[in-house]
Design a protein around this motif. Structure first.
Motif, PDB file in Angstrom:
ATOM      1  N   ILE A   1       0.727  -1.274  -0.041  1.00 57.52           N
ATOM      2  CA  ILE A   1       0.004  -0.007   0.098  1.00 57.52           C
ATOM      3  C   ILE A   1       0.844   1.317   0.040  1.00 57.52           C
ATOM      4  O   ILE A   1       0.629   2.163  -0.768  1.00 57.52           O
ATOM      5  CB  ILE A   1      -0.945   0.000   1.340  1.00 57.52           C
ATOM      6  CG1 ILE A   1      -1.980  -1.049   1.103  1.00 57.52           C
ATOM      7  CG2 ILE A   1      -1.763   1.338   1.119  1.00 57.52           C
ATOM      8  CD1 ILE A   1      -2.702  -1.255   2.395  1.00 57.52           C
ATOM      9  N   LEU A   2       1.847   1.419   0.904  1.00 63.49           N
ATOM     10  CA  LEU A   2       2.706   2.415   0.908  1.00 63.49           C
ATOM     11  C   LEU A   2       3.667   2.585  -0.299  1.00 63.49           C
ATOM     12  O   LEU A   2       3.928   3.712  -0.751  1.00 63.49           O
ATOM     13  CB  LEU A   2       3.749   2.364   2.201  1.00 63.49           C
ATOM     14  CG  LEU A   2       3.045   2.496   3.498  1.00 63.49           C
ATOM     15  CD1 LEU A   2       4.070   2.428   4.656  1.00 63.49           C
ATOM     16  CD2 LEU A   2       2.470   3.805   3.667  1.00 63.49           C
ATOM     17  N   GLY A   3       3.936   1.534  -0.946  1.00 60.04           N
ATOM     18  CA  GLY A   3       4.558   1.684  -2.171  1.00 60.04           C
ATOM     19  C   GLY A   3       3.732   2.279  -3.478  1.00 60.04           C
ATOM     20  O   GLY A   3       4.329   2.967  -4.078  1.00 60.04           O
ATOM     21  N   LEU A   4       2.443   1.577  -3.434  1.00 61.33           N
ATOM     22  CA  LEU A   4       1.693   2.520  -4.463  1.00 61.33           C
ATOM     23  C   LEU A   4       1.307   4.119  -4.043  1.00 61.33           C
ATOM     24  O   LEU A   4       1.190   4.906  -4.822  1.00 61.33           O
ATOM     25  CB  LEU A   4       0.294   1.796  -4.049  1.00 61.33           C
ATOM     26  CG  LEU A   4       0.248   0.595  -4.990  1.00 61.33           C
ATOM     27  CD1 LEU A   4      -1.217  -0.250  -4.707  1.00 61.33           C
ATOM     28  CD2 LEU A   4       0.575   0.440  -6.470  1.00 61.33           C
ATOM     29  N   VAL A   5       1.091   4.347  -2.749  1.00 58.82           N
ATOM     30  CA  VAL A   5       0.997   5.822  -2.193  1.00 58.82           C
ATOM     31  C   VAL A   5       2.195   6.499  -2.822  1.00 58.82           C
ATOM     32  O   VAL A   5       2.169   7.763  -3.112  1.00 58.82           O
ATOM     33  CB  VAL A   5       0.759   5.656  -0.630  1.00 58.82           C
ATOM     34  CG1 VAL A   5       0.860   7.281  -0.195  1.00 58.82           C
ATOM     35  CG2 VAL A   5      -0.698   5.146  -0.317  1.00 58.82           C
ATOM     36  N   TYR A   6       3.559   5.903  -2.417  1.00 57.92           N
ATOM     37  CA  TYR A   6       4.662   6.841  -2.726  1.00 57.92           C
ATOM     38  C   TYR A   6       4.718   7.168  -4.421  1.00 57.92           C
ATOM     39  O   TYR A   6       5.139   8.071  -4.750  1.00 57.92           O
ATOM     40  CB  TYR A   6       5.958   6.063  -2.275  1.00 57.92           C
ATOM     41  CG  TYR A   6       7.263   6.685  -2.776  1.00 57.92           C
ATOM     42  CD1 TYR A   6       7.681   7.906  -2.068  1.00 57.92           C
ATOM     43  CD2 TYR A   6       8.024   6.142  -3.802  1.00 57.92           C
ATOM     44  CE1 TYR A   6       8.818   8.582  -2.440  1.00 57.92           C
ATOM     45  CE2 TYR A   6       8.985   6.802  -4.320  1.00 57.92           C
ATOM     46  CZ  TYR A   6       9.489   8.085  -3.537  1.00 57.92           C
ATOM     47  OH  TYR A   6      10.668   8.494  -3.890  1.00 57.92           O
ATOM     48  N   TYR A   7       4.565   5.942  -4.992  1.00 57.56           N
ATOM     49  CA  TYR A   7       4.332   6.080  -6.760  1.00 57.56           C
ATOM     50  C   TYR A   7       3.375   7.149  -7.132  1.00 57.56           C
ATOM     51  O   TYR A   7       4.011   7.915  -7.925  1.00 57.56           O
ATOM     52  CB  TYR A   7       3.764   4.732  -7.124  1.00 57.56           C
ATOM     53  CG  TYR A   7       3.964   4.813  -8.541  1.00 57.56           C
ATOM     54  CD1 TYR A   7       5.112   4.774  -9.371  1.00 57.56           C
ATOM     55  CD2 TYR A   7       2.508   4.871  -9.257  1.00 57.56           C
ATOM     56  CE1 TYR A   7       5.199   4.468 -10.702  1.00 57.56           C
ATOM     57  CE2 TYR A   7       2.528   4.790 -10.721  1.00 57.56           C
ATOM     58  CZ  TYR A   7       4.023   4.746 -11.355  1.00 57.56           C
ATOM     59  OH  TYR A   7       3.932   4.765 -12.608  1.00 57.56           O
TER      60      TYR A   7
END
Length: 263
Positions: free
Chosen positions: A127-133
């Motif tokens: 989830i955090l990876g998608l948010v950062y992207y």
């Protein structure tokens, strides 16, 4: 605060930002929470809460227009740079806690409904990876995702709400207003937590092009989400009995179980 026009968004896009700020994981289970406060009169509390949010939107625009910036600029102009940083820091903590709350709720739902053995840290990392992207692409990318996050769910909501209507009992809503004002007020408080999110306006205000034109879209966004939450509450109230609703943690998700498609 002066923002380059290349990073600003059109006024009408505020509608989608407000929608995505308010509609999230909370819509999946708020029906049980508000019904515990005011029974099946709780849908009235949702409408009242939406009216309060409209007032808050108006107040925020008035406040931010005078400061010509975001909430950090408001604090700096009112209290100075040093003292103003204290309430600004508190607000940042609030945004952080709200984000953590949403992520934990998403992880819980995914584990219960889909992958019960998947570790929480893996889901959190994804989830955090998608948010950062999304965030790394800038505010315009975030708004673009908000636009898509509005279009796709509406199609799902139409299907989700049509099927339960076949087994709906609108007599569950009767008699109307058979609860005390205190119970309705408690339902309003619970609804306010669910439809919160418009306070993000305090931060993205400088990124709006032609701010005055965006006011109506912000109010329309709140109106749309208020109607959506009200419909969601009424559909759940007419489908579940009060005893069933007390035992159903995520009524919105449980409604998907009645959908049957022939092949």
């Amino acid at each position: 605060m002066q923002i380059n026009k290349r990073h600003q968004v059109s006024p009408y896009l505020v509608f989608f930002i407000i929608y995505n700020s308010q509609v999230g994981v909370g819509i999946l289970g708020f029906q049980r929470t508000i019904a515990a406060k005011a029974g099946y009169d709780a849908w009235i509390g949702v409408i009242i809460a939406g009216s309060f949010v409209q007032v808050f939107i108006w107040m925020m625009y008035k406040l931010l227009a005078k400061a010509d910036g975001d909430i950090v600029d408001v604090h700096s102009k009112m209290l100075g740079n040093l003292l103003g940083s204290v309430p600004s820091f508190v607000i940042m903590i609030y945004y952080w806690l709200a984000s953590v709350s949403v992520i934990l709720s998403f992880i819980e739902i995914i584990q219960v409904w889909m992958f019960p053995t998947l570790p929480s840290w893996i889901l959190c990392s994804l989830i955090l990876g998608l948010v950062y992207y999304c965030v790394s692409g800038g505010f315009r990318v975030v708004v673009g995702v908000s636009f898509l996050s509005f279009i796709i769910p509406q199609l799902l909501f139409i299907v989700l709400y049509l099927y339960p209507l076949k087994s709906a009992h609108f007599s569950n809503l009767l008699p109307i207003l058979n609860h005390s004002y205190k119970e309705l007020f408690d339902a309003v408080k619970s609804s306010m937590y669910t439809i919160a999110g418009t306070e993000t306006l305090l931060m993205f205000y400088p990124f709006i092009r032609e701010v005055k034109s965006s006011k109506k879209f912000a109010h329309l966004g709140v109106l749309f989400t208020t109607i959506l939450y009200t419909i969601s509450a009424i559909i759940s109230f007419t489908f579940y009995s009060e005893s069933q609703l007390k035992e159903t943690i995520w009524p919105e998700l449980s409604l998907t179980k009645v959908i049957r498609l022939s092949y």
